[in-house]
Design a protein around this motif. Sequence first.
Motif, PDB file in Angstrom:
ATOM      1  N   SER A   1      70.674   8.581  -8.595  1.00 18.99           N
ATOM      2  CA  SER A   1      69.660   7.877  -9.387  1.00 18.99           C
ATOM      3  C   SER A   1      70.216   7.492 -10.750  1.00 18.99           C
ATOM      4  CB  SER A   1      68.391   8.720  -9.536  1.00 18.99           C
ATOM      5  OG  SER A   1      68.664   9.902 -10.237  1.00 18.99           O
TER       6      SER A   1
ATOM      7  N   ARG B   1      66.217  28.619  22.752  1.00 19.92           N
ATOM      8  CA  ARG B   1      66.869  27.464  23.363  1.00 19.92           C
ATOM      9  C   ARG B   1      68.047  27.030  22.482  1.00 19.92           C
ATOM     10  NH1 ARG B   1      63.034  23.892  26.327  1.00 19.92           N
ATOM     11  NH2 ARG B   1      61.796  25.326  27.568  1.00 19.92           N
TER      12      ARG B   1
ATOM     13  N   ASN C   1      75.630   9.261  -2.644  1.00 21.92           N
ATOM     14  CA  ASN C   1      76.285   8.084  -3.212  1.00 21.92           C
ATOM     15  C   ASN C   1      76.936   7.259  -2.107  1.00 21.92           C
ATOM     16  OD1 ASN C   1      79.003   6.862  -4.474  1.00 21.92           O
ATOM     17  ND2 ASN C   1      77.377   6.866  -6.010  1.00 21.92           N
TER      18      ASN C   1
ATOM     19  N   GLY D   1      69.007  24.213  21.405  1.00 22.43           N
ATOM     20  CA  GLY D   1      68.657  23.259  20.346  1.00 22.43           C
ATOM     21  C   GLY D   1      68.134  23.967  19.120  1.00 22.43           C
ATOM     22  N   ALA D   2      67.229  24.940  19.324  1.00 21.65           N
ATOM     23  CA  ALA D   2      66.635  25.654  18.195  1.00 21.65           C
ATOM     24  C   ALA D   2      67.695  26.468  17.463  1.00 21.65           C
ATOM     25  CB  ALA D   2      65.516  26.557  18.697  1.00 21.65           C
TER      26      ALA D   2
ATOM     27  N   VAL E   1      70.966  25.884  17.329  1.00 25.24           N
ATOM     28  CA  VAL E   1      71.836  24.964  16.583  1.00 25.24           C
ATOM     29  C   VAL E   1      71.128  24.481  15.330  1.00 25.24           C
ATOM     30  CG1 VAL E   1      72.873  22.667  16.616  1.00 25.24           C
ATOM     31  CG2 VAL E   1      73.191  24.201  18.560  1.00 25.24           C
ATOM     32  N   ALA E   2      69.862  24.078  15.487  1.00 23.62           N
ATOM     33  CA  ALA E   2      69.135  23.548  14.335  1.00 23.62           C
ATOM     34  C   ALA E   2      68.983  24.609  13.259  1.00 23.62           C
ATOM     35  CB  ALA E   2      67.759  23.052  14.784  1.00 23.62           C
TER      36      ALA E   2
ATOM     37  N   CYS F   1      67.109  15.078   1.174  1.00 23.90           N
ATOM     38  CA  CYS F   1      68.070  15.717   2.087  1.00 23.90           C
ATOM     39  C   CYS F   1      68.418  17.115   1.590  1.00 23.90           C
ATOM     40  CB  CYS F   1      69.355  14.895   2.181  1.00 23.90           C
ATOM     41  SG  CYS F   1      69.128  13.293   2.912  1.00 23.90           S
TER      42      CYS F   1
ATOM     43  N   MET G   1      71.837   0.508  -1.649  1.00 26.26           N
ATOM     44  CA  MET G   1      70.751   0.696  -2.613  1.00 26.26           C
ATOM     45  C   MET G   1      71.252   0.747  -4.052  1.00 26.26           C
ATOM     46  SD  MET G   1      68.535   3.633  -0.750  1.00 26.26           S
ATOM     47  CE  MET G   1      68.174   3.538   0.996  1.00 26.26           C
TER      48      MET G   1
ATOM     49  N   LEU H   1      65.909  10.071  -2.106  1.00 28.45           N
ATOM     50  CA  LEU H   1      66.278  10.377  -0.723  1.00 28.45           C
ATOM     51  C   LEU H   1      67.382  11.433  -0.673  1.00 28.45           C
ATOM     52  CD1 LEU H   1      66.136   6.777   0.792  1.00 28.45           C
ATOM     53  CD2 LEU H   1      64.527   8.648   1.119  1.00 28.45           C
TER      54      LEU H   1
ATOM     55  N   ILE I   1      59.174  15.810   7.452  1.00 28.35           N
ATOM     56  CA  ILE I   1      60.259  16.235   8.340  1.00 28.35           C
ATOM     57  C   ILE I   1      60.363  17.750   8.343  1.00 28.35           C
ATOM     58  CG2 ILE I   1      62.731  16.064   8.796  1.00 28.35           C
ATOM     59  CD1 ILE I   1      62.704  13.362   7.459  1.00 28.35           C
TER      60      ILE I   1
ATOM     61  N   LEU J   1      76.274   7.321   1.232  1.00 23.34           N
ATOM     62  CA  LEU J   1      75.351   6.793   2.247  1.00 23.34           C
ATOM     63  C   LEU J   1      74.334   5.821   1.647  1.00 23.34           C
ATOM     64  CD1 LEU J   1      74.211   6.760   5.115  1.00 23.34           C
ATOM     65  CD2 LEU J   1      72.776   8.695   4.484  1.00 23.34           C
ATOM     66  N   PHE J   2      73.520   6.311   0.710  1.00 15.35           N
ATOM     67  CA  PHE J   2      72.414   5.498   0.220  1.00 15.35           C
ATOM     68  C   PHE J   2      72.888   4.414  -0.746  1.00 15.35           C
ATOM     69  CE2 PHE J   2      70.346   9.701   1.013  1.00 15.35           C
ATOM     70  CZ  PHE J   2      69.691   9.305   2.163  1.00 15.35           C
TER      71      PHE J   2
ATOM     72  N   ARG K   1      58.250  22.949  15.104  1.00 12.40           N
ATOM     73  CA  ARG K   1      59.068  22.981  16.313  1.00 12.40           C
ATOM     74  C   ARG K   1      59.865  24.289  16.409  1.00 12.40           C
ATOM     75  NH1 ARG K   1      61.947  23.709  19.583  1.00 12.40           N
ATOM     76  NH2 ARG K   1      63.131  22.406  21.016  1.00 12.40           N
TER      77      ARG K   1
ATOM     78  N   LEU L   1      74.206   1.896   2.498  1.00 11.65           N
ATOM     79  CA  LEU L   1      72.910   1.251   2.690  1.00 11.65           C
ATOM     80  C   LEU L   1      72.581   0.284   1.553  1.00 11.65           C
ATOM     81  CD1 LEU L   1      70.829   4.240   4.082  1.00 11.65           C
ATOM     82  CD2 LEU L   1      71.926   2.393   5.342  1.00 11.65           C
TER      83      LEU L   1
ATOM     84  N   SER M   1      66.836  19.202  24.753  1.00 13.36           N
ATOM     85  CA  SER M   1      66.273  19.942  23.636  1.00 13.36           C
ATOM     86  C   SER M   1      67.018  19.733  22.317  1.00 13.36           C
ATOM     87  CB  SER M   1      66.214  21.417  24.006  1.00 13.36           C
ATOM     88  OG  SER M   1      65.585  22.116  22.983  1.00 13.36           O
ATOM     89  N   PRO M   2      68.362  19.892  22.304  1.00 12.89           N
ATOM     90  CA  PRO M   2      69.062  19.632  21.041  1.00 12.89           C
ATOM     91  C   PRO M   2      68.886  18.191  20.595  1.00 12.89           C
ATOM     92  CG  PRO M   2      70.615  20.244  22.799  1.00 12.89           C
ATOM     93  CD  PRO M   2      69.262  20.356  23.360  1.00 12.89           C
TER      94      PRO M   2
ATOM     95  N   ARG N   1      66.953  -2.519   1.980  1.00 10.34           N
ATOM     96  CA  ARG N   1      68.012  -2.965   1.089  1.00 10.34           C
ATOM     97  C   ARG N   1      67.361  -3.529  -0.160  1.00 10.34           C
ATOM     98  NH1 ARG N   1      73.227  -3.612   2.591  1.00 10.34           N
ATOM     99  NH2 ARG N   1      73.696  -2.790   4.653  1.00 10.34           N
ATOM    100  N   PRO N   2      68.036  -3.449  -1.286  1.00 12.44           N
ATOM    101  CA  PRO N   2      67.410  -3.965  -2.501  1.00 12.44           C
ATOM    102  C   PRO N   2      67.213  -5.480  -2.393  1.00 12.44           C
ATOM    103  CG  PRO N   2      69.700  -3.401  -2.881  1.00 12.44           C
ATOM    104  CD  PRO N   2      69.355  -2.911  -1.517  1.00 12.44           C
TER     105      PRO N   2
ATOM    106  N   SER O   1      65.688  17.730  18.741  1.00 18.82           N
ATOM    107  CA  SER O   1      65.621  18.267  17.378  1.00 18.82           C
ATOM    108  C   SER O   1      66.214  17.318  16.360  1.00 18.82           C
ATOM    109  CB  SER O   1      66.340  19.619  17.285  1.00 18.82           C
ATOM    110  OG  SER O   1      66.679  20.075  18.540  1.00 18.82           O
ATOM    111  N   PHE O   2      67.156  16.482  16.788  1.00 17.59           N
ATOM    112  CA  PHE O   2      67.787  15.597  15.803  1.00 17.59           C
ATOM    113  C   PHE O   2      67.143  14.221  15.767  1.00 17.59           C
ATOM    114  CE2 PHE O   2      71.261  18.626  16.709  1.00 17.59           C
ATOM    115  CZ  PHE O   2      71.236  19.222  15.463  1.00 17.59           C
TER     116      PHE O   2
END
Lengths: 286, 307
Positions: free
Chosen positions: B223, B105, B131, B107-108, B110-111, B153, B140, B149, B89, B133-134, B96, B138, A3-4, A22-23, A7-8
Amino acid sequence: MTSPLRSFLPLALMLAALAGCRPPAESAGEAERSAANRLEGRLLLSGSSTVAPLVSEIAARFEAMHPGVRIDIQTGGSGKGIADVRAAQADIGMTSRPLKEDEQDLVAHRLATDGVALIVQASNPIPELTRQQVIDIYTGAIDDWSRLGGAALPIQVVHKAEGRATLEVFLAHFEIDNTAIRPDVIVGENAQAILAVAGSPGAIGYVSIGSAETEARLGAAIRLLPLDGIPATSDEVAAERFPMSRSLNLVVTSEPSPLALAFIDYARSEAVHDLVREAYFVPSTR
Amino acid sequence: MAERRSNFGRSNSRRVDRVAGVIVSVAALSIVALLGWVVVATLRAGLGEIDLPFLTTAPTRAGRGGGIGPLIVSTLLVLAIAMLAATPIALLAAIRLAERSRQDRPGAVVARSGLIVLAAVPSIVFGLFGNALFCQALGMGYSILAGGLTLGCMILPFMTVTAERALRDLPDDWRLGAAALGIGRLSYLWRIELPAAAPALGSALALGIGRSLAETAALLFTSGYVMRVPTSLFDSGRTLSVHVYDLAMNVPGGASRASATACVLIGLMVLIDGTVVASLARIGAGRSAPIRRDASRDRASRIGDRS
């Protein structure tokens, strides 16, 4: 247990999808190699938010002269500029202070000078403060204008937040440790400090001379205090007589690209002095 | 004796009621007054500077001259990416989490607690995260995509929590009724639950849009600061609120232009939020009207029986 995990799952999927984006491979490297004669390619500048508005105007003029060149400017403070140049995240860093001792691996080109002046509200009759008086005010030893020959009015100390270039100039000039300061108001930027001082009869603060002169001319109720007998004006900063000042620099590694060097040369030339003055800084005289 | 005391008690409690009523009204009025004051002060300072060229041309002199045309384009692109990334999302996660049978549960739990913690994270932290991550991991760079993005988040927790509340506010009987009639869970979700919750889901969207349009700290490092019209999503582009921040804080003499830009920003927000809320309210009214009418008729007939 499932279940957890479930959720992720969406988050994991999103990240996986993003890893694919990627650019388009920008041909910055190739462009830089041919830039020596034809000036083409992209430059990324990053750093001081004080310098960024001026440099973005210079960049716009440079782009107009060289249509093949694109210059992107990002901000985040002098420290970020230095870190970005070192990490090759930026071609040129912008700083509103000279390089520190542990930053000597980089080369700074002075773009302009900015003086920092003490300001009080326009209604405040104090003609000038001595070095010791300023230190006493900021460390809390003197907390009323009556002790300095003014009206009986509590002093409101306007101070800058950690990391501000003007803060460092101020602390270095008066040789005060930041932890010793007893501020009533902490602000981020020059405009905020000017608003705070203009709105409170007992306030004192310190800001860039250029921005203070402009706001005073536009009607803000502030007065610039002379320092060591020298009036706080752009002319005195230009003549390098005004003691509390800072240099605005473009910083590169020891091996900058030809395009970066060409831009720095242009940014320091007389062709952009009008822009420097319009940003209320004082052009560097070579 | 006893009678007098009770009389006194009644008039006293009535007075307390009246005072409480006044206090509550004053509190409500002061909120409206505060909002009105902010809007009027901004409009008064900035409205005079707005004309058609201001909305269409590029800024000059670091924003002290020219207009804000490219920044409107960047703002809308960043907003579109943030909403496209966050809405599906948030909605799926809300569906859910709103499932009644599974609320306790691990999971719920924790989420849900994760969402509450995430909603309290300052936006500058999302900026630094975006900055790292993206922009860097990644590859960008400073780009509209990275900014959108990052915003996605940032608004995800708010939108999920609001959307979950919207779904959970529907009467439990409906779900049981649908199950009794043999309506599948997906079909119940699609035909009854989502349309009925549409107006409340609209406020989840409005919340996300408002936070996105107002954000500066999360966008400064993602950005970015560039004032050109973006030609691709990998270009850096300055949004209106970053422009307001820069004009007000870093550009001496930029205050009036900052107010003018803030006016446009408020106008844009009212326009987009209003459109979204109104159209989702219409969906809700159109699709769930029969159900509501049935429900109220049901209640009316029951009351009638009793009398």
